[in-house]
Motif scaffolding. Sequence first.
Motif, mmCIF file in Angstrom:
data_model
loop_
_atom_site.group_PDB
_atom_site.id
_atom_site.type_symbol
_atom_site.label_atom_id
_atom_site.label_comp_id
_atom_site.label_asym_id
_atom_site.label_seq_id
_atom_site.Cartn_x
_atom_site.Cartn_y
_atom_site.Cartn_z
ATOM 1 N N MET A 56 0.847 -1.193 0.000
ATOM 2 C CA MET A 56 0.000 0.000 0.000
ATOM 3 C C MET A 56 0.884 1.245 0.000
ATOM 4 S SD MET A 56 -3.016 0.925 2.750
ATOM 5 C CE MET A 56 -3.719 -0.708 2.575
ATOM 6 N N THR A 57 0.768 2.061 -1.044
ATOM 7 C CA THR A 57 1.658 3.201 -1.188
ATOM 8 C C THR A 57 1.097 4.483 -0.563
ATOM 9 O OG1 THR A 57 0.720 3.686 -3.367
ATOM 10 C CG2 THR A 57 2.668 2.273 -3.298
ATOM 11 N N ASN A 58 -0.211 4.524 -0.351
ATOM 12 C CA ASN A 58 -0.814 5.722 0.231
ATOM 13 C C ASN A 58 -1.862 5.302 1.255
ATOM 14 O OD1 ASN A 58 -1.390 8.405 0.703
ATOM 15 N ND2 ASN A 58 -2.906 8.526 -0.928
ATOM 16 N N VAL A 59 -1.536 5.475 2.520
ATOM 17 C CA VAL A 59 -2.451 5.103 3.606
ATOM 18 C C VAL A 59 -3.335 6.293 3.916
ATOM 19 C CG1 VAL A 59 -2.635 4.336 6.001
ATOM 20 C CG2 VAL A 59 -0.773 3.472 4.545
ATOM 21 N N LEU A 60 -4.639 6.101 3.754
ATOM 22 C CA LEU A 60 -5.597 7.178 3.990
ATOM 23 C C LEU A 60 -6.038 7.166 5.448
ATOM 24 C CD1 LEU A 60 -7.831 6.825 0.786
ATOM 25 C CD2 LEU A 60 -5.849 8.320 1.150
ATOM 26 N N LEU A 61 -5.657 8.207 6.169
ATOM 27 C CA LEU A 61 -6.066 8.354 7.563
ATOM 28 C C LEU A 61 -7.120 9.453 7.699
ATOM 29 C CD1 LEU A 61 -2.582 7.951 9.289
ATOM 30 C CD2 LEU A 61 -4.331 6.204 8.889
ATOM 31 N N ASN A 62 -7.778 9.756 6.594
ATOM 32 C CA ASN A 62 -8.935 10.650 6.586
ATOM 33 C C ASN A 62 -10.187 9.778 6.789
ATOM 34 O OD1 ASN A 62 -7.860 9.975 3.728
ATOM 35 N ND2 ASN A 62 -10.073 10.170 3.440
ATOM 36 N N PRO A 63 -11.295 10.373 7.234
ATOM 37 C CA PRO A 63 -12.483 9.563 7.559
ATOM 38 C C PRO A 63 -13.346 9.224 6.345
ATOM 39 C CG PRO A 63 -12.870 11.848 8.144
ATOM 40 C CD PRO A 63 -11.442 11.782 7.667
ATOM 41 N N GLY A 64 -12.745 8.723 5.311
ATOM 42 C CA GLY A 64 -13.457 8.334 4.107
ATOM 43 C C GLY A 64 -13.308 9.401 3.027
ATOM 44 N N PRO A 65 -13.171 8.965 1.755
ATOM 45 C CA PRO A 65 -13.056 7.573 1.355
ATOM 46 C C PRO A 65 -11.849 6.885 2.000
ATOM 47 C CG PRO A 65 -13.424 8.969 -0.554
ATOM 48 C CD PRO A 65 -13.130 9.875 0.595
ATOM 49 N N ALA A 66 -12.042 5.626 2.336
ATOM 50 C CA ALA A 66 -11.016 4.873 3.046
ATOM 51 C C ALA A 66 -10.249 3.972 2.075
ATOM 52 C CB ALA A 66 -11.662 4.031 4.146
ATOM 53 N N ASN A 67 -9.143 3.419 2.563
ATOM 54 C CA ASN A 67 -8.404 2.445 1.753
ATOM 55 C C ASN A 67 -9.275 1.238 1.447
ATOM 56 O OD1 ASN A 67 -5.663 3.605 3.425
ATOM 57 N ND2 ASN A 67 -5.469 3.218 1.231
ATOM 58 N N THR A 68 -9.154 0.750 0.236
ATOM 59 C CA THR A 68 -9.904 -0.424 -0.201
ATOM 60 C C THR A 68 -8.937 -1.533 -0.595
ATOM 61 O OG1 THR A 68 -9.964 0.423 -2.471
ATOM 62 C CG2 THR A 68 -11.826 0.973 -1.045
#
Length: 352
Positions: free
Chosen positions: A1-13
């Motif tokens: 995983m090159t970009n970990v999304l720690l925002n509350p959505g859209p989330a990593n899929t």
Amino acid sequence: MTNVLLNPGPANTTLNVKLAQVVEDICPREREFGVTMEEVSNGLVEFVQGGVNKKAVLFGGSGTLAVESALSSIVGANDKLAIITNGAYGKRMEEIAKAHSLNFVVFQSSFLEPLDFDDVANFLQKEQPNFIAIIHSETTSGLLNDLHTLSKIAKNIDAKIIADCMSSYACYPLNLDEVDFIIASSNKNIQAIAGVSFVIANEDNILKASHSKSLYLNLKAQYEYFKAHFQMRFTPPVQTIYALKTAIDELRAEGLNMRFERYKANNTLLREGLKSLGFEIFPKRSFGVIITAITLPNNMSFESLHTHCKNHGYTIYPGKIDGLNMFRIANIGAITQNEIRGFLEVLRNFEK
């Protein structure tokens, strides 16, 4: 995983959810796609307890679209709506109610402290609303509002609850014997792609929700068309529907309880790690397992921290409470404690 999304959505899929969008072109009015739509609608209902003849009504659009559909369709001209606001998304409900000229009152509470349900009960007893609108998991701060307690109060005054469960659906158990309408979307805990939002309710409640002055947002009309044709009234986000179907399968495989436990483990590690680094975190009580608000030290700018984290593969989110210098970290999506540990290490290096 090159970009970990720690925002509350859209989330990593997952890769499977992403690849589910790569399908042969199809007209969404074809029977095969209607079958897929029906499977998705039935699948979404599986993760909700209670209720009688419960149904999911799907829309193409963000979560706010479904909230606006619900409020404008459910609350009639002779009804009174009480909005319980303890965050920015309760404020957004107020904006929607105002835009649709609904008769509404607001119970205003702290954005960082738990609701005082004695005060809530007194307010509702005085106002006697027909409907109560609330955010279950307030993404502004991470507060988790107690739907079970609110349900008892609502039943005492014969009011129905419209619950924005955008950040709790597909993680927490939700029950249509406690609330009457559950609103969510495809891009948070369900771990699918943004573009679909939905309202889950007992069919008899949906069939009464016909008050919207909007053609697109009419909840009853959307449901009746789907029931007759297994299609949305207007063009659906086709590829997003396929991704959502795969995400539903993945949630079945993981199990609702295990998804909650994974998010809880992520959140516990995050909160402990932040405190060990000297950050003050919120909420301090009545917080969920989805998102945490963190005070930025005076010598630290969000922009600099965001750039540093993004350069190392982590996307963080700004605060949303006026007057407070904060940022937010969500720990949802297809991530584990490994990604949380990686983020904490990046944060530790920034402090140096």
